[in-house]
Scaffold this active site. Structure first.
Site, PDB file in Angstrom:
ATOM      1  N   ASP A 118      -1.760  -7.762  -4.626  1.00 35.16           N
ATOM      2  CA  ASP A 118      -2.931  -7.843  -3.755  1.00 35.16           C
ATOM      3  C   ASP A 118      -2.530  -8.668  -2.541  1.00 35.16           C
ATOM      4  OD1 ASP A 118      -5.279  -8.330  -2.433  1.00 35.16           O
ATOM      5  OD2 ASP A 118      -6.373  -9.096  -4.173  1.00 35.16           O
ATOM      6  N   VAL A 119      -2.444  -8.024  -1.385  1.00 31.43           N
ATOM      7  CA  VAL A 119      -1.918  -8.721  -0.194  1.00 31.43           C
ATOM      8  C   VAL A 119      -2.842  -9.828   0.297  1.00 31.43           C
ATOM      9  CG1 VAL A 119      -0.592  -6.696   0.569  1.00 31.43           C
ATOM     10  CG2 VAL A 119      -2.897  -7.071   1.504  1.00 31.43           C
ATOM     11  N   LYS A 176      -7.571  -4.611  13.528  1.00 25.96           N
ATOM     12  CA  LYS A 176      -6.346  -3.947  13.984  1.00 25.96           C
ATOM     13  C   LYS A 176      -5.854  -4.531  15.308  1.00 25.96           C
ATOM     14  CE  LYS A 176      -5.633  -1.165  10.533  1.00 25.96           C
ATOM     15  NZ  LYS A 176      -4.418  -1.300   9.710  1.00 25.96           N
ATOM     16  N   TYR A 209     -13.275  -2.928  11.743  1.00 22.38           N
ATOM     17  CA  TYR A 209     -11.946  -2.318  11.608  1.00 22.38           C
ATOM     18  C   TYR A 209     -11.127  -2.513  12.895  1.00 22.38           C
ATOM     19  CZ  TYR A 209      -8.383   1.233  10.587  1.00 22.38           C
ATOM     20  OH  TYR A 209      -7.197   1.896  10.367  1.00 22.38           O
ATOM     21  N   SER A 212      -3.092   0.176  14.358  1.00 23.76           N
ATOM     22  CA  SER A 212      -3.836   1.428  14.580  1.00 23.76           C
ATOM     23  C   SER A 212      -4.139   1.547  16.061  1.00 23.76           C
ATOM     24  CB  SER A 212      -5.162   1.395  13.813  1.00 23.76           C
ATOM     25  OG  SER A 212      -5.966   2.515  14.176  1.00 23.76           O
ATOM     26  N   ASN A 246       1.632  -2.275   5.382  1.00 20.54           N
ATOM     27  CA  ASN A 246       0.869  -1.046   5.606  1.00 20.54           C
ATOM     28  C   ASN A 246      -0.520  -1.077   4.962  1.00 20.54           C
ATOM     29  OD1 ASN A 246       0.517   2.112   5.741  1.00 20.54           O
ATOM     30  ND2 ASN A 246       0.424   1.599   3.554  1.00 20.54           N
ATOM     31  N   ARG A 269       0.076   5.607  -1.737  1.00 19.11           N
ATOM     32  CA  ARG A 269      -0.514   6.872  -1.281  1.00 19.11           C
ATOM     33  C   ARG A 269      -0.579   6.905   0.250  1.00 19.11           C
ATOM     34  NH1 ARG A 269      -6.992   5.841  -2.558  1.00 19.11           N
ATOM     35  NH2 ARG A 269      -7.460   4.984  -0.499  1.00 19.11           N
ATOM     36  N   GLY A 289       0.831  -1.215   0.000  1.00 19.55           N
ATOM     37  CA  GLY A 289       0.000   0.000   0.000  1.00 19.55           C
ATOM     38  C   GLY A 289       0.857   1.254   0.000  1.00 19.55           C
TER      39      GLY A 289
HETATM   40  N1  LIG Z   1      -5.424   7.432   8.247  1.00 22.10           N
HETATM   41  C1  LIG Z   1      -5.418   7.167   9.535  1.00 22.10           C
HETATM   42  O1  LIG Z   1      -5.778   8.031  10.353  1.00 22.10           O
HETATM   43  C2  LIG Z   1      -4.964   5.833  10.042  1.00 22.10           C
HETATM   44  C3  LIG Z   1      -4.929   5.656  11.437  1.00 22.10           C
HETATM   45  C4  LIG Z   1      -4.505   4.443  11.944  1.00 22.10           C
HETATM   46  C5  LIG Z   1      -4.083   3.436  11.089  1.00 22.10           C
HETATM   47  N2  LIG Z   1      -4.129   3.627   9.734  1.00 22.10           N
HETATM   48  C6  LIG Z   1      -3.664   2.515   8.897  1.00 22.10           C
HETATM   49  O2  LIG Z   1      -2.579   2.949   8.092  1.00 22.10           O
HETATM   50  C7  LIG Z   1      -2.551   2.209   6.857  1.00 22.10           C
HETATM   51  C8  LIG Z   1      -2.571   3.192   5.692  1.00 22.10           C
HETATM   52  O3  LIG Z   1      -3.747   3.999   5.800  1.00 22.10           O
HETATM   53  P1  LIG Z   1      -4.025   5.288   4.897  1.00 22.10           P
HETATM   54  O4  LIG Z   1      -4.755   6.235   5.735  1.00 22.10           O
HETATM   55  O5  LIG Z   1      -2.788   5.691   4.200  1.00 22.10           O
HETATM   56  O6  LIG Z   1      -5.075   4.654   3.849  1.00 22.10           O
HETATM   57  P2  LIG Z   1      -5.273   4.904   2.290  1.00 22.10           P
HETATM   58  O7  LIG Z   1      -6.631   4.365   1.966  1.00 22.10           O
HETATM   59  O8  LIG Z   1      -4.975   6.313   1.935  1.00 22.10           O
HETATM   60  O9  LIG Z   1      -4.149   3.973   1.612  1.00 22.10           O
HETATM   61  C9  LIG Z   1      -4.235   2.565   1.681  1.00 22.10           C
HETATM   62  C10 LIG Z   1      -3.290   1.959   0.645  1.00 22.10           C
HETATM   63  O10 LIG Z   1      -3.419   0.523   0.724  1.00 22.10           O
HETATM   64  C11 LIG Z   1      -3.598   0.003  -0.605  1.00 22.10           C
HETATM   65  N3  LIG Z   1      -4.329  -1.259  -0.564  1.00 22.10           N
HETATM   66  C12 LIG Z   1      -5.619  -1.466  -0.182  1.00 22.10           C
HETATM   67  N4  LIG Z   1      -5.943  -2.764  -0.331  1.00 22.10           N
HETATM   68  C13 LIG Z   1      -4.835  -3.396  -0.788  1.00 22.10           C
HETATM   69  C14 LIG Z   1      -4.533  -4.752  -1.119  1.00 22.10           C
HETATM   70  N5  LIG Z   1      -5.472  -5.725  -1.043  1.00 22.10           N
HETATM   71  N6  LIG Z   1      -3.291  -5.055  -1.552  1.00 22.10           N
HETATM   72  C15 LIG Z   1      -2.333  -4.095  -1.670  1.00 22.10           C
HETATM   73  N7  LIG Z   1      -2.562  -2.788  -1.387  1.00 22.10           N
HETATM   74  C16 LIG Z   1      -3.797  -2.451  -0.945  1.00 22.10           C
HETATM   75  C17 LIG Z   1      -4.367   1.120  -1.326  1.00 22.10           C
HETATM   76  O11 LIG Z   1      -4.283   0.994  -2.740  1.00 22.10           O
HETATM   77  C18 LIG Z   1      -3.661   2.369  -0.787  1.00 22.10           C
HETATM   78  O12 LIG Z   1      -2.499   2.673  -1.537  1.00 22.10           O
HETATM   79  C19 LIG Z   1      -3.765   1.286   6.905  1.00 22.10           C
HETATM   80  O13 LIG Z   1      -3.387   0.011   7.368  1.00 22.10           O
HETATM   81  C20 LIG Z   1      -4.670   1.981   7.913  1.00 22.10           C
HETATM   82  O14 LIG Z   1      -5.589   1.076   8.487  1.00 22.10           O
HETATM   83  C21 LIG Z   1      -4.564   4.789   9.198  1.00 22.10           C
END
Ligand SMILES: NC(=O)c1ccc[n+]([C@@H]2O[C@H](COP(=O)([O-])OP(=O)(O)OC[C@H]3O[C@@H](n4cnc5c(N)ncnc54)[C@H](O)[C@@H]3O)[C@@H](O)[C@H]2O)c1
Length: 264
Positions: A63-64, A160, A156, A143, A90, A16, A13
């Site tokens: 695709d993970v 986590k 969710y 998270s 991630n 982005r 991931g």
């Molecule tokens: N944004 C927050 O506040 C927050 C807080 C705590 C934890 N997180 C965690 O941090 C990580 C990143 O979150 P984010 O906010 O950048 O989300 P985001 O949605 O902006 O990015 C997620 C990325 O994961 C990729 N992805 C999704 N499914 C996939 C798959 N099956 N195989 C490969 N890639 C895949 C997407 O294409 C994307 O690039 C996640 O695990 C999320 O749960 C985010």
């Protein structure tokens, strides 16, 4: 000299949001990066940003949730760079619905498959190479939602909490092979995931929730002792530390990077 000179890291991931931030920080610290993302649009742009820093980057469509795809990603990374030293799990999703009565079976399965099983699938694909070369680092992005259940987010939060648990189990299993396994628990980051979450919480049809950033800010100002949001770079710096030799005797830990929202 960077913390991660001559290392190679796979970031799932990585195209982005937080994954992009982690990739840029690891690259800044000297690593070459394999962006393993299901998305085909953002990852090439992030790869170019890394090359602009003078580091190497490739994109491997991954695709993970699919074991064959995970194996292929690891193989492509090893054949391109000759080695992999760091795996950052991630990739994550939040599903299409929130709210106790709204969460569907598909939402539950998506969180379980990507956020939890995906960590295990990618780690399983990575470990034989780490064992063969005498060690490696796995950093899982969990998270603060995994620290305690939250209203309307059972799917969710459970995934986590599982991510923290699988971090601990893998740390015990893989420690004798000199493989460190840790987690970072991000707090609140204004990424596409949070924007999607705010849209679901607000309900697209609710006119008074026009600027959803205000909801995010309100939550921060009441729940975060440091009164500021976290950034992808903050998460990247924690990952860089855990993936470096500075953290060689740290394993099985989950580090909150959340401005003090959760205290365990
Ligand atoms: N944004 C927050 O506040 C927050 C807080 C705590 C934890 N997180 C965690 O941090 C990580 C990143 O979150 P984010 O906010 O950048 O989300 P985001 O949605 O902006 O990015 C997620 C990325 O994961 C990729 N992805 C999704 N499914 C996939 C798959 N099956 N195989 C490969 N890639 C895949 C997407 O294409 C994307 O690039 C996640 O695990 C999320 O749960 C985010």
């Amino acid at each position: 000299m960077g913390k991660l000179d001559n290392r190679v890291a796979i970031v799932t991931g990585g195209g982005r949001g937080i994954g992009r931030g982690i990739s840029l920080v690891l690259a800044r610290e000297g690593a070459s990066i394999v962006l393993a993302d299901i998305d085909r649009v953002n990852a090439p742009q992030t790869a170019q940003e890394i090359r602009d820093l003078g580091r190497q980057a490739i994109v491997v469509h991954t695709d993970v949730t699919n074991p064959d795809s995970a194996e292929a990603a690891v193989q492509e990374a090893v054949s391109h760079f000759g080695r992999v030293d760091i795996l950052v799990n991630n990739a994550g999703v939040v599903g299409q619905h929130v709210g106790g009565g709204n969460i569907t079976l598909d939402d539950w399965d998506a969180c379980y498959q990507v956020n939890l099983k995906g960590i295990w699938i990618m780690s399983r694909a990575m470990v034989p190479h780490f064992k063969e070369k005498g060690g490696g680092k796995i950093v899982n992005i969990a998270s603060i939602a995994g620290r305690k259940g939250g209203p309307g987010l059972a799917h969710y939060c459970a995934s986590k909490a599982g991510a923290i648990s699988v971090t601990q189990s893998l740390a015990r299993d893989l420690g004798p092979g000199n493989i460190n396994v840790n987690a970072v628990c991000p707090g609140l980051l204004w990424t596409d995931m949070w924007r999607q979450l705010e849209a679901m919480i607000g309900g697209d049809e609710t006119p008074e929730v026009v600027d959803r950033r205000q909801v995010f800010d309100a939550f921060l100002s009441t729940n975060c002792p440091l009164r500021r949001e976290q950034t992808p770079e903050d998460i990247g710096m924690a990952v860089a530390f855990l993936a470096s030799e500075e953290a060689k005797n740290i394993t099985g830990q989950a580090l909150n990077v959340d401005g003090g929202i959760e205290l365990n």
